[in-house]
Every structure is written in C-alpha cells, then in structure tokens.
Design a protein around this motif. Structure first.
Motif, PDB file in Angstrom:
ATOM      1  N   ARG A 123      39.233  44.154  41.706  1.00  0.00           N
ATOM      2  CA  ARG A 123      39.728  45.079  40.679  1.00  0.00           C
ATOM      3  C   ARG A 123      38.943  44.848  39.387  1.00  0.00           C
ATOM      4  N   GLY A 124      39.085  45.755  38.474  1.00  0.00           N
ATOM      5  CA  GLY A 124      38.504  45.572  37.149  1.00  0.00           C
ATOM      6  C   GLY A 124      37.250  46.388  36.925  1.00  0.00           C
ATOM      7  N   LYS A 125      36.638  46.134  35.776  1.00  0.00           N
ATOM      8  CA  LYS A 125      35.488  46.921  35.326  1.00  0.00           C
ATOM      9  C   LYS A 125      34.242  46.714  36.184  1.00  0.00           C
ATOM     10  N   ARG A 126      34.194  45.663  36.941  1.00  0.00           N
ATOM     11  CA  ARG A 126      33.034  45.392  37.803  1.00  0.00           C
ATOM     12  C   ARG A 126      33.306  45.787  39.254  1.00  0.00           C
ATOM     13  N   LYS A 131      40.275  39.098  40.912  1.00  0.00           N
ATOM     14  CA  LYS A 131      39.521  38.856  39.670  1.00  0.00           C
ATOM     15  C   LYS A 131      38.058  38.603  40.015  1.00  0.00           C
ATOM     16  N   ASP A 132      37.156  39.253  39.289  1.00  0.00           N
ATOM     17  CA  ASP A 132      35.726  39.199  39.592  1.00  0.00           C
ATOM     18  C   ASP A 132      35.155  37.782  39.619  1.00  0.00           C
ATOM     19  N   THR A 133      35.418  36.987  38.599  1.00  0.00           N
ATOM     20  CA  THR A 133      34.811  35.651  38.544  1.00  0.00           C
ATOM     21  C   THR A 133      35.373  34.727  39.625  1.00  0.00           C
ATOM     22  N   GLU A 134      36.642  34.878  39.934  1.00  0.00           N
ATOM     23  CA  GLU A 134      37.239  34.073  41.002  1.00  0.00           C
ATOM     24  C   GLU A 134      36.631  34.451  42.352  1.00  0.00           C
ATOM     25  N   GLN A 163      25.236  32.721  40.725  1.00  0.00           N
ATOM     26  CA  GLN A 163      25.369  31.861  39.547  1.00  0.00           C
ATOM     27  C   GLN A 163      24.822  32.572  38.304  1.00  0.00           C
ATOM     28  N   ALA A 164      23.724  33.301  38.452  1.00  0.00           N
ATOM     29  CA  ALA A 164      23.174  34.072  37.329  1.00  0.00           C
ATOM     30  C   ALA A 164      24.175  35.133  36.890  1.00  0.00           C
ATOM     31  N   TRP A 165      24.847  35.763  37.828  1.00  0.00           N
ATOM     32  CA  TRP A 165      25.858  36.768  37.506  1.00  0.00           C
ATOM     33  C   TRP A 165      27.001  36.126  36.725  1.00  0.00           C
ATOM     34  N   MET A 166      27.413  34.929  37.121  1.00  0.00           N
ATOM     35  CA  MET A 166      28.516  34.234  36.453  1.00  0.00           C
ATOM     36  C   MET A 166      28.178  33.907  35.003  1.00  0.00           C
TER      37      MET A 166
END
Length: 158
Positions: A42-45, A99-102, A152-155
C-alpha cells in the motif's frame, strides 16, 4: 565409490541433493512472501513495488523449477509439500506486510539468507566437481547480490 550416470559420486550427490532441497524449501517460502507483498503493498510507492514484487516472484518461480530439476538430474526427489518446506525453511515468514520499507527489508533479509544457503551448496558442488550445480549457484548468487544492492539503494533514497 559408486558413480552416477553424470560421472559424479552418488554419495556426494546425495549430500548436494539434500542441500538443494533445503534451498528449494526456502525459495518456496520466499516466493510466497513475494506474492503476499505483491498483493498487500500500500502507499505512494504501490505502483512501483507492486510491479517489482511480481518481477521477483516470477523469477523465483523459474528458480524453484531449476532447483527441482537439478535435484532430479542428480538422482534425487525434490521436496514438494508445504510441511517439508516449512520444516526446512530458515526465512522469516512475512505476514500482512503492507508498508514499503518493511516489504523491501523482508526481500533484502530473505535474499541474504538464500545467499548463505547457496554459498554452502556452491562450496559442496565445487569440492565434488559438480559443475552443473556450481554454475547454477553462481548465476543465482550474482543476480541476488545485484538485487540486494538495488534494494539497499532504494531504502536509502529518502
């Protein structure tokens, strides 16, 4: 020493078959985690990650087939039940991750664990002159290291 039709030691091949089945089990869990991430993000990404997770699970599906076929080629039987997969899994099972980062962190952690298993197989295959398994593991490792780097670069983008 008993040699199989491939010219490899049967006993040494059995060791590699066992390790490949562990990898197969972990890949099945990774695949299912990716399906869940794809469905639940979900979310903007959303649009970017939804497509990326589909790309990754399609790739995993191909790798699962390659691993199972290598087990068969070496004279073994690939594991094929969820009971076996879960009993041989060392990956975190991602449940209800939106959640995107998770989600991306789960991919990084999963690939890191898969790399550990693949390197054990790579070492065993090299010491047993099993070039077929060795080449497959080398290809997997190269691709997954690059995916980890990209994730990792995305994070770090924020």
């Amino acid at each position: 020493m008993k040699i199989n039709v491939l010219g490899l030691s049967v006993q040494e091949s059995e060791v590699i078959i066992e390790k490949l089945n562990v990898l197969l089990s972990n890949f099945q869990v990774y695949y299912q985690n990716l399906r869940g991430l794809h469905w639940n993000i979900r979310g903007k990404r959303f649009f970017d990650l939804h497509v990326k997770f589909e790309e990754l699970y399609n790739d995993s599906q191909l790798k699962i087939d390659l691993i199972a076929e290598r087990v068969l080629t070496l004279g073994g039987k690939p594991m094929h039940t969820f009971t076996e997969y879960l009993a041989n899994n060392s990956l975190k099972i991602g449940k209800d991750i939106s959640k995107d980062t998770e989600a991306v962190q789960l991919v990084i952690d999963s690939l890191t664990e898969l790399l550990k298993i693949e390197r054990v197989i790579l070492e065993a295959a090299a010491s047993h002159n099993d070039e077929g398994t060795n080449a497959m593991m080398s290809d997997f490792i190269k691709e997954q290291e690059k995916t980890i780097w990209m994730m990792q670069a995305w994070m770090e983008e924020e």
